[in-house]
Design a protein around this motif. Structure first.
Motif, PDB file in Angstrom:
ATOM      1  N   GLY A   1       0.815  -1.208   0.000  1.00 10.56           N
ATOM      2  CA  GLY A   1       0.000   0.000   0.000  1.00 10.56           C
ATOM      3  C   GLY A   1       0.846   1.254   0.000  1.00 10.56           C
ATOM      4  N   PRO A   2       0.202   2.378  -0.289  1.00  6.39           N
ATOM      5  CA  PRO A   2       0.950   3.640  -0.333  1.00  6.39           C
ATOM      6  C   PRO A   2       1.548   4.041   1.013  1.00  6.39           C
ATOM      7  N   GLU A   3       0.904   3.666   2.115  1.00  2.00           N
ATOM      8  CA  GLU A   3       1.459   4.043   3.420  1.00  2.00           C
ATOM      9  C   GLU A   3       2.721   3.250   3.737  1.00  2.00           C
ATOM     10  N   LEU A   4       2.816   2.025   3.257  1.00  2.00           N
ATOM     11  CA  LEU A   4       4.011   1.226   3.467  1.00  2.00           C
ATOM     12  C   LEU A   4       5.146   1.671   2.548  1.00  2.00           C
ATOM     13  N   ARG A   5       4.795   2.180   1.391  1.00  2.00           N
ATOM     14  CA  ARG A   5       5.795   2.631   0.418  1.00  2.00           C
ATOM     15  C   ARG A   5       6.646   3.776   0.971  1.00  2.00           C
ATOM     16  N   VAL A   6       6.071   4.621   1.785  1.00  2.00           N
ATOM     17  CA  VAL A   6       6.819   5.728   2.387  1.00  2.00           C
ATOM     18  C   VAL A   6       7.928   5.190   3.272  1.00  2.00           C
ATOM     19  N   TYR A   7       7.622   4.170   4.065  1.00  2.00           N
ATOM     20  CA  TYR A   7       8.630   3.587   4.945  1.00  2.00           C
ATOM     21  C   TYR A   7       9.712   2.856   4.153  1.00  2.00           C
ATOM     22  N   VAL A   8       9.337   2.267   3.024  1.00  2.52           N
ATOM     23  CA  VAL A   8      10.333   1.624   2.169  1.00  2.52           C
ATOM     24  C   VAL A   8      11.268   2.678   1.579  1.00  2.52           C
ATOM     25  N   PHE A   9      10.728   3.826   1.152  1.00  3.99           N
ATOM     26  CA  PHE A   9      11.566   4.925   0.656  1.00  3.99           C
ATOM     27  C   PHE A   9      12.528   5.403   1.737  1.00  3.99           C
ATOM     28  N   MET A  10      12.032   5.534   2.962  1.00  2.00           N
ATOM     29  CA  MET A  10      12.884   5.982   4.060  1.00  2.00           C
ATOM     30  C   MET A  10      13.990   4.975   4.345  1.00  2.00           C
ATOM     31  N   LEU A  11      13.658   3.695   4.346  1.00  2.70           N
ATOM     32  CA  LEU A  11      14.652   2.658   4.593  1.00  2.70           C
ATOM     33  C   LEU A  11      15.704   2.626   3.485  1.00  2.70           C
ATOM     34  N   MET A  12      15.267   2.760   2.243  1.00  4.64           N
ATOM     35  CA  MET A  12      16.215   2.741   1.131  1.00  4.64           C
ATOM     36  C   MET A  12      17.127   3.972   1.152  1.00  4.64           C
ATOM     37  N   ALA A  13      16.595   5.130   1.546  1.00  6.41           N
ATOM     38  CA  ALA A  13      17.432   6.325   1.674  1.00  6.41           C
ATOM     39  C   ALA A  13      18.457   6.141   2.780  1.00  6.41           C
ATOM     40  N   LEU A  14      18.049   5.516   3.890  1.00  6.71           N
ATOM     41  CA  LEU A  14      18.972   5.249   4.984  1.00  6.71           C
ATOM     42  C   LEU A  14      20.067   4.282   4.546  1.00  6.71           C
ATOM     43  N   LEU A  15      19.699   3.221   3.858  1.00  6.16           N
ATOM     44  CA  LEU A  15      20.688   2.245   3.406  1.00  6.16           C
ATOM     45  C   LEU A  15      21.635   2.835   2.364  1.00  6.16           C
ATOM     46  N   ALA A  16      21.111   3.646   1.463  1.00  9.83           N
ATOM     47  CA  ALA A  16      21.978   4.279   0.462  1.00  9.83           C
ATOM     48  C   ALA A  16      22.964   5.237   1.119  1.00  9.83           C
ATOM     49  N   GLY A  17      22.508   6.002   2.095  1.00 10.81           N
ATOM     50  CA  GLY A  17      23.406   6.894   2.820  1.00 10.81           C
ATOM     51  C   GLY A  17      24.462   6.126   3.592  1.00 10.81           C
ATOM     52  N   ALA A  18      24.075   5.015   4.210  1.00 15.47           N
ATOM     53  CA  ALA A  18      25.043   4.211   4.961  1.00 15.47           C
ATOM     54  C   ALA A  18      26.084   3.607   4.028  1.00 15.47           C
ATOM     55  N   LEU A  19      25.649   3.136   2.881  1.00 14.87           N
ATOM     56  CA  LEU A  19      26.584   2.561   1.913  1.00 14.87           C
ATOM     57  C   LEU A  19      27.548   3.624   1.393  1.00 14.87           C
ATOM     58  N   LEU A  20      27.023   4.789   1.048  1.00 15.53           N
ATOM     59  CA  LEU A  20      27.877   5.869   0.554  1.00 15.53           C
ATOM     60  C   LEU A  20      28.867   6.330   1.618  1.00 15.53           C
TER      61      LEU A  20
ATOM     62  N   LEU B   1       9.693  15.931   1.785  1.00 13.71           N
ATOM     63  CA  LEU B   1      11.019  15.670   1.218  1.00 13.71           C
ATOM     64  C   LEU B   1      12.075  15.573   2.312  1.00 13.71           C
ATOM     65  N   LEU B   2      11.972  16.451   3.290  1.00 18.86           N
ATOM     66  CA  LEU B   2      12.923  16.450   4.393  1.00 18.86           C
ATOM     67  C   LEU B   2      12.832  15.158   5.197  1.00 18.86           C
ATOM     68  N   ALA B   3      11.617  14.762   5.554  1.00 19.32           N
ATOM     69  CA  ALA B   3      11.434  13.610   6.426  1.00 19.32           C
ATOM     70  C   ALA B   3      11.651  12.274   5.722  1.00 19.32           C
ATOM     71  N   VAL B   4      11.339  12.205   4.434  1.00 26.88           N
ATOM     72  CA  VAL B   4      11.403  10.919   3.741  1.00 26.88           C
ATOM     73  C   VAL B   4      12.763  10.676   3.104  1.00 26.88           C
ATOM     74  N   PHE B   5      13.410  11.705   2.596  1.00 22.83           N
ATOM     75  CA  PHE B   5      14.644  11.484   1.852  1.00 22.83           C
ATOM     76  C   PHE B   5      15.898  12.038   2.533  1.00 22.83           C
ATOM     77  N   VAL B   6      15.891  13.296   2.910  1.00 24.42           N
ATOM     78  CA  VAL B   6      17.131  13.943   3.355  1.00 24.42           C
ATOM     79  C   VAL B   6      17.557  13.477   4.744  1.00 24.42           C
ATOM     80  N   LEU B   7      16.668  13.474   5.706  1.00 24.52           N
ATOM     81  CA  LEU B   7      17.061  13.080   7.060  1.00 24.52           C
ATOM     82  C   LEU B   7      17.477  11.613   7.166  1.00 24.52           C
ATOM     83  N   PRO B   8      16.757  10.659   6.550  1.00 24.79           N
ATOM     84  CA  PRO B   8      17.249   9.280   6.613  1.00 24.79           C
ATOM     85  C   PRO B   8      18.589   9.081   5.901  1.00 24.79           C
ATOM     86  N   ALA B   9      18.796   9.759   4.777  1.00 23.76           N
ATOM     87  CA  ALA B   9      20.072   9.623   4.070  1.00 23.76           C
ATOM     88  C   ALA B   9      21.213  10.223   4.895  1.00 23.76           C
TER      89      ALA B   9
END
Length: 90
Positions: free
Chosen positions: A2-21, A66-74
């Protein structure tokens, strides 16, 4: 999914991409590049925060999302990934 779960997946992927980088930059000895990326994340977060605060009622919602979903987790991922690799190398 669902769309509500997709937001958390985006946040997790941003966190993982930032950790990898962050981990790769510190492991390869590119401390200045890591600092530049971290400063860029900090200024992006600051700019989005100020833009969200200046919007009247619903105008700042897009910036806040944008701040909460992408920038802060990354940013958190970069700090955690870089810090872990730095601590492991010590």
């Amino acid at each position: 999914m669902g769309p509500e779960l997709r937001v958390y997946v985006f946040m997790l992927m941003a966190l993982l991409a930032g950790a990898l980088l962050g981990g790769l930059l510190i492991r390869n000895g590119w401390g200045r590049v890591y600092g530049a990326f971290l400063a860029g994340h900090f200024f992006a977060a600051l700019g989005l925060f100020l833009a969200a605060r200046q919007g009247q009622q619903m105008e700042g919602l897009g910036y806040a999302i944008l701040l909460a979903v992408f920038v802060l987790p990354a940013t958190l991922g970069m700090v955690l990934g870089g810090g872990f690799i730095w601590w492991r190398k010590r």
